[in-house]
Motif scaffolding. Structure first.
Motif, PDB file in Angstrom:
ATOM      1  N   UNK A  42       0.765  -1.629   0.251  1.00 20.86           N
ATOM      2  CA  UNK A  42      -0.088  -0.008  -0.239  1.00 20.86           C
ATOM      3  C   UNK A  42       0.684   1.481  -0.370  1.00 20.86           C
ATOM      4  N   UNK A  43       1.672   1.250   1.134  1.00 26.02           N
ATOM      5  CA  UNK A  43       2.831   2.604   0.631  1.00 26.02           C
ATOM      6  C   UNK A  43       3.385   2.350  -1.079  1.00 26.02           C
ATOM      7  N   UNK A  44       3.391   1.060  -1.380  1.00 23.41           N
ATOM      8  CA  UNK A  44       4.176   1.351  -2.360  1.00 23.41           C
ATOM      9  C   UNK A  44       3.643   2.147  -3.122  1.00 23.41           C
ATOM     10  N   UNK A  45       1.508   2.213  -3.337  1.00 27.72           N
ATOM     11  CA  UNK A  45       1.152   2.062  -4.243  1.00 27.72           C
ATOM     12  C   UNK A  45       1.400   3.952  -4.462  1.00 27.72           C
ATOM     13  N   UNK A  46       1.121   4.243  -3.252  1.00 27.34           N
ATOM     14  CA  UNK A  46       1.580   5.930  -3.098  1.00 27.34           C
ATOM     15  C   UNK A  46       2.497   6.742  -3.950  1.00 27.34           C
ATOM     16  N   UNK A  47       2.586   5.870  -5.034  1.00 25.70           N
ATOM     17  CA  UNK A  47       4.587   6.285  -5.930  1.00 25.70           C
ATOM     18  C   UNK A  47       3.936   6.817  -6.764  1.00 25.70           C
TER      19      UNK A  47
END
Length: 211
Positions: A42-47
């Motif tokens: 989910x953190x990576x999807x913020x990029x």
């Protein structure tokens, strides 16, 4: 010729992450990249720089907590096709945990002169599976998502039986980075496939400099 152990960030340099499933972590949350693999996805999807392919795979991982070997292999195929289309034909090796290592032809990395190849490599990672590569490597070699990659490497090497229980991050730190002279007394066999698997999966590369 000598061998140096150097550390690289997969997502920042796109140059170069044993279990295939998430496990409960015993490390404090402030010492981890994320509370879980789902949360990390989910953190990576913020990029905003994920390729469409990458985003689809990481969205799936945010629900399942894992990147499948099949999805990862498709990403490596996409990356290799991108390299080949640009005239780069690198050696592809599957490591013991399923991570795929790509290395340029012998001698090319040691010269440090092929900036164009490095740019092509970075562009190919970015346009194909950069975030999937990062996630899969962590999933395989650092499922606890330890923020201290030296500790993750030591844990992986111990689990693989490459080093004994007395081996510490200080011991590991002594061989990280470039050296002005050959290292003749390695604390472990860096050529051992088990060591190679841990090191490459976590973004460390064993580089041989011919002189």
């Amino acid at each position: 010729a000598w061998t140096n152990l150097q550390a690289f960030s997969v997502l920042t340099l796109f140059a170069l992450i044993t279990s295939g499933c998430a496990v409960p972590s015993t490390a404090p949350e402030d010492q981890r990249l994320a509370p879980s693999l789902k949360a990390y996805a989910q953190q990576q999807l913020a990029h905003d720089d994920l390729s469409d392919w990458d985003r689809a795979v990481i969205e799936k991982a945010s629900q399942t907590g894992t990147v499948s070997q099949a999805d990862y292999d498709e990403g490596t195929d996409n990356f290799e096709a991108c390299l080949n289309a640009a005239g780069l034909h690198w050696t592809r090796t599957r490591l013991l945990n399923g991570v795929v290592e790509f290395q340029p032809p012998p001698g090319s990395a040691a010269t440090g002169s092929d900036d164009n190849a490095a740019m092509i490599q970075a562009q190919c990672y970015q346009s194909t599976y950069a975030y999937t590569q990062d996630f899969f490597g962590l999933q395989q070699a650092n499922p606890e998502l330890l923020a201290d990659f030296s500790l993750a490497a030591v844990n992986c090497l111990k689990k693989a039986g490459v080093v004994d229980d007395d081996f510490t991050t200080d011991d590991f730190g002594k061989v990280i980075g470039a050296h002005d002279s050959p290292i003749t007394d390695w604390p472990f066999d860096v050529a051992d496939p088990r060591a190679q698997t841990c090191l490459y999966s976590l973004g460390y590369a064993v580089v041989t400099d011919a002189k």
